[in-house]
Enzyme design. Sequence first.
Site, PDB file in Angstrom:
ATOM      1  CG  HIS A   1      65.987  70.682  69.901  1.00  0.00           C
ATOM      2  ND1 HIS A   1      66.533  71.559  68.992  1.00  0.00           N
ATOM      3  CD2 HIS A   1      66.015  71.316  71.097  1.00  0.00           C
ATOM      4  CE1 HIS A   1      66.870  72.672  69.614  1.00  0.00           C
ATOM      5  NE2 HIS A   1      66.565  72.551  70.894  1.00  0.00           N
TER       6      HIS A   1
ATOM      7  CG  ASP B   1      72.748  72.599  72.728  1.00  0.00           C
ATOM      8  OD1 ASP B   1      71.976  73.042  73.606  1.00  0.00           O
ATOM      9  OD2 ASP B   1      72.550  72.772  71.515  1.00  0.00           O
TER      10      ASP B   1
END
Length: 351
Positions: free
Chosen positions: A177, A249
Amino acid sequence: MSTLLIDLQGQELSQEEVELLSHPLVAGLILFTRNFHDRAQMQALIQSIRQRVKKPLLITVDQEGGRVQRFREGFTQLPAMQAFACLIDDPVQQTNMAQQAGWQMAAEMTALGIDLSFAPVLDLGHQCQAIGDRSFHSQAEMTLNLASAFIDGMHQVGMAATGKHFPGHGHVIADSHLETPYDERPKQQIFAQDIQPFQQLIQQNMLNAIMPAHVIYSQCDPQPASGSAYWLKQVLRQQLGFNGAIFSDDLGMKGAGFMGNFVQRCEQSLQAGCDLLLLCNEREGVIQVLDNLKLSETEPHFALRQQRLQQLFKRKTIRWSELEATSRWLENRKILTALQQRWLDNKANKH
């Protein structure tokens, strides 16, 4: 061609979002905690989406259990996946509880009107900041057994299963992230360990979709797996024989920045073999992609990608009032909530 899954900014659907969701490139959306106030509000939001957008949209969420559970108030507090093997000694009971958790999660999401929760996590080990107790176990065989049971529970309700994060996110410390992690282990080790749960579940025809990792496996390919034709076409499609949908993702994550701007990230992911692309928390990026990403219905895999998308919609419809009246839901709610509380207490005592 519909390929993009986007997010919503609040708890009500804006006119701008109706227009974005109506765009031909948009296949669906993913919901977050910020979209949730309570169950009634969420049901109203989903109903509004279905009514105001004049095409079928795949509605998704991350409702894994443990710390990754977007909807909490009014829903079963699902245990972290690590809890099954860590807190339950009997192997039969471990897999039974994993199956009940998969069923409970899928039943609650289906009753809410959601098609798909991105689960289960098939990564090995608990050291990675982004994964931790989201993974079932550090050993491939245990992970396979528990994940298989969890998926069986999901399939009983008619929800598709998404294995993530291929070929394995568990052996990097960095959080994708926030940055692009590097896994520098030799190829043989990754294939002997991390890929095994994916490979076995593909052979058993239990995975409907797979989500690759924003991780660079430097001994195998210089691109992150989510943008790597080596991992997605050569390994996943050709060697492992996977025929389901491949999700990227979130292409808004820092770990995807390696692939360029938002349009370039989408282009590279599609060229690498992804069917569906997540782009979240980047409204301007979404608009850039919708304005500039060019896809043709003559593209070789167009029909196949649309077919894979159709396989992901929920197979059953159940009312929340009906679900609440079932003995299985009531018993699971009590047992799973207690298991998660034991897990939280166990973690607190270790600190």
